[in-house]
Design a protein around this motif. Structure first.
Motif, PDB file in Angstrom:
ATOM      1  N   THR A  40       0.852  -1.180   0.000  1.00  0.00           N
ATOM      2  CA  THR A  40       0.000   0.000   0.000  1.00  0.00           C
ATOM      3  C   THR A  40       0.893   1.237   0.000  1.00  0.00           C
ATOM      4  O   THR A  40       1.734   1.397   0.882  1.00  0.00           O
ATOM      5  CB  THR A  40      -0.918   0.027   1.236  1.00  0.00           C
ATOM      6  N   GLU A  51       3.716   0.593   2.763  1.00  0.00           N
ATOM      7  CA  GLU A  51       3.480  -0.453   3.748  1.00  0.00           C
ATOM      8  C   GLU A  51       3.457  -1.783   3.008  1.00  0.00           C
ATOM      9  O   GLU A  51       2.779  -1.910   1.998  1.00  0.00           O
ATOM     10  CB  GLU A  51       2.138  -0.259   4.446  1.00  0.00           C
ATOM     11  N   VAL A  52       4.198  -2.762   3.519  1.00  0.00           N
ATOM     12  CA  VAL A  52       4.249  -4.089   2.905  1.00  0.00           C
ATOM     13  C   VAL A  52       3.822  -5.100   3.958  1.00  0.00           C
ATOM     14  O   VAL A  52       4.348  -5.112   5.070  1.00  0.00           O
ATOM     15  CB  VAL A  52       5.665  -4.422   2.389  1.00  0.00           C
ATOM     16  N   THR A  53       2.858  -5.948   3.599  1.00  0.00           N
ATOM     17  CA  THR A  53       2.364  -6.989   4.498  1.00  0.00           C
ATOM     18  C   THR A  53       2.437  -8.323   3.765  1.00  0.00           C
ATOM     19  O   THR A  53       1.946  -8.439   2.647  1.00  0.00           O
ATOM     20  CB  THR A  53       0.908  -6.703   4.912  1.00  0.00           C
ATOM     21  N   PRO A  55       1.448 -12.199   4.692  1.00  0.00           N
ATOM     22  CA  PRO A  55       0.965 -13.223   5.614  1.00  0.00           C
ATOM     23  C   PRO A  55       1.661 -14.558   5.327  1.00  0.00           C
ATOM     24  O   PRO A  55       1.674 -15.011   4.184  1.00  0.00           O
ATOM     25  CB  PRO A  55      -0.533 -13.329   5.308  1.00  0.00           C
ATOM     26  N   ILE A  60       2.546 -12.686  10.389  1.00  0.00           N
ATOM     27  CA  ILE A  60       2.560 -11.607   9.408  1.00  0.00           C
ATOM     28  C   ILE A  60       3.935 -10.951   9.452  1.00  0.00           C
ATOM     29  O   ILE A  60       4.422 -10.580  10.521  1.00  0.00           O
ATOM     30  CB  ILE A  60       1.480 -10.548   9.714  1.00  0.00           C
ATOM     31  N   ARG A  62       5.636  -7.627   8.314  1.00  0.00           N
ATOM     32  CA  ARG A  62       5.117  -6.321   7.932  1.00  0.00           C
ATOM     33  C   ARG A  62       6.177  -5.256   8.166  1.00  0.00           C
ATOM     34  O   ARG A  62       6.918  -5.312   9.148  1.00  0.00           O
ATOM     35  CB  ARG A  62       3.882  -5.995   8.773  1.00  0.00           C
ATOM     36  N   GLU A  64       6.864  -0.793   7.267  1.00  0.00           N
ATOM     37  CA  GLU A  64       6.453   0.448   6.611  1.00  0.00           C
ATOM     38  C   GLU A  64       7.613   1.424   6.702  1.00  0.00           C
ATOM     39  O   GLU A  64       8.377   1.414   7.658  1.00  0.00           O
ATOM     40  CB  GLU A  64       5.176   1.023   7.201  1.00  0.00           C
ATOM     41  N   ILE A  81      12.123  -5.669   5.211  1.00  0.00           N
ATOM     42  CA  ILE A  81      11.412  -6.941   5.000  1.00  0.00           C
ATOM     43  C   ILE A  81      12.415  -8.084   4.903  1.00  0.00           C
ATOM     44  O   ILE A  81      12.217  -9.159   5.488  1.00  0.00           O
ATOM     45  CB  ILE A  81      10.525  -6.879   3.729  1.00  0.00           C
ATOM     46  N   GLN A  84      13.654  -8.947   8.324  1.00  0.00           N
ATOM     47  CA  GLN A  84      12.619  -9.639   9.101  1.00  0.00           C
ATOM     48  C   GLN A  84      12.480 -11.091   8.643  1.00  0.00           C
ATOM     49  O   GLN A  84      12.278 -11.985   9.458  1.00  0.00           O
ATOM     50  CB  GLN A  84      11.275  -8.925   8.949  1.00  0.00           C
TER      51      GLN A  84
END
Length: 175
Positions: A40, A51-53, A55, A60, A62, A64, A81, A84
């Motif tokens: 988004t 913002e990246v999500t 699942p 999740i 995530r 931003e 990301i 993570q």
């Protein structure tokens, strides 16, 4: 990977779409092809935010990032990301959970040594009971984004935090 790219207060141009697919497309070495990646883009005043999500198996991933240039935000969020996902992979390997969303080659790689958590300061303070409004006022006076307090109504430790749009959130323990 399947990308869902949307924009709030911004038109998602082909250039932005290409930049996202190029940068976040690098994550295909970590994720299986049926994994959905939700992106988004938004603009708030002069801030360009992404913002990246993702699942994955009940969790999740995530991140931003916001900057004055959307392309810089895309570069920054890709790094977050990726970091993570390396952490999550290490946790999966350590706990020996199923990892259906991840490529086998990625899981077989030796985990990189993540920096250990280093606590550099410990604070202790008395928590006098107060109501939620008083905690919000105290947080504002201190200039912090969150405030830990003992709720006078429930006698439990709660946290108030600052949200976007000049609003507040409350975290209460659940037993």
């Amino acid at each position: 990977m399947r990308f869902t790219i949307s924009g709030k207060n911004i038109e998602v141009t082909q250039g932005l779409r290409d930049a996202i697919l190029e940068k976040l497309g690098k994550l295909d070495k970590y994720l299986s092809e049926d994994t959905e990646v939700i992106v988004t883009l938004s603009v708030e005043k002069a801030r360009q935010k992404i913002e990246v999500t993702i699942p994955v198996k009940g969790n999740i991933i995530r991140a931003e990032q916001a900057c004055d240039d959307m392309y810089v935000s895309i570069d920054l969020v890709e790094e977050v990301i990726e970091r993570q996902m390396r952490r999550y992979k290490t946790r999966l390997v350590n706990q020996q959970h199923a990892a259906g969303n991840f490529q086998k080659a990625f899981l077989d790689m030796e985990p990189e040594e993540e920096g250990t958590v280093k606590i550099v300061r410990t604070k202790r303070f008395a928590m006098k009971p107060m109501d939620v409004e008083e905690a919000c006022i105290q947080m504002e006076l201190l200039g912090h984004n969150f405030f830990v307090f003992r709720n006078a109504d429930t006698d439990e430790v709660n946290v108030v935090y600052k949200r976007n749009g000049n609003t507040y959130g409350l975290i209460e323990p659940e037993f």
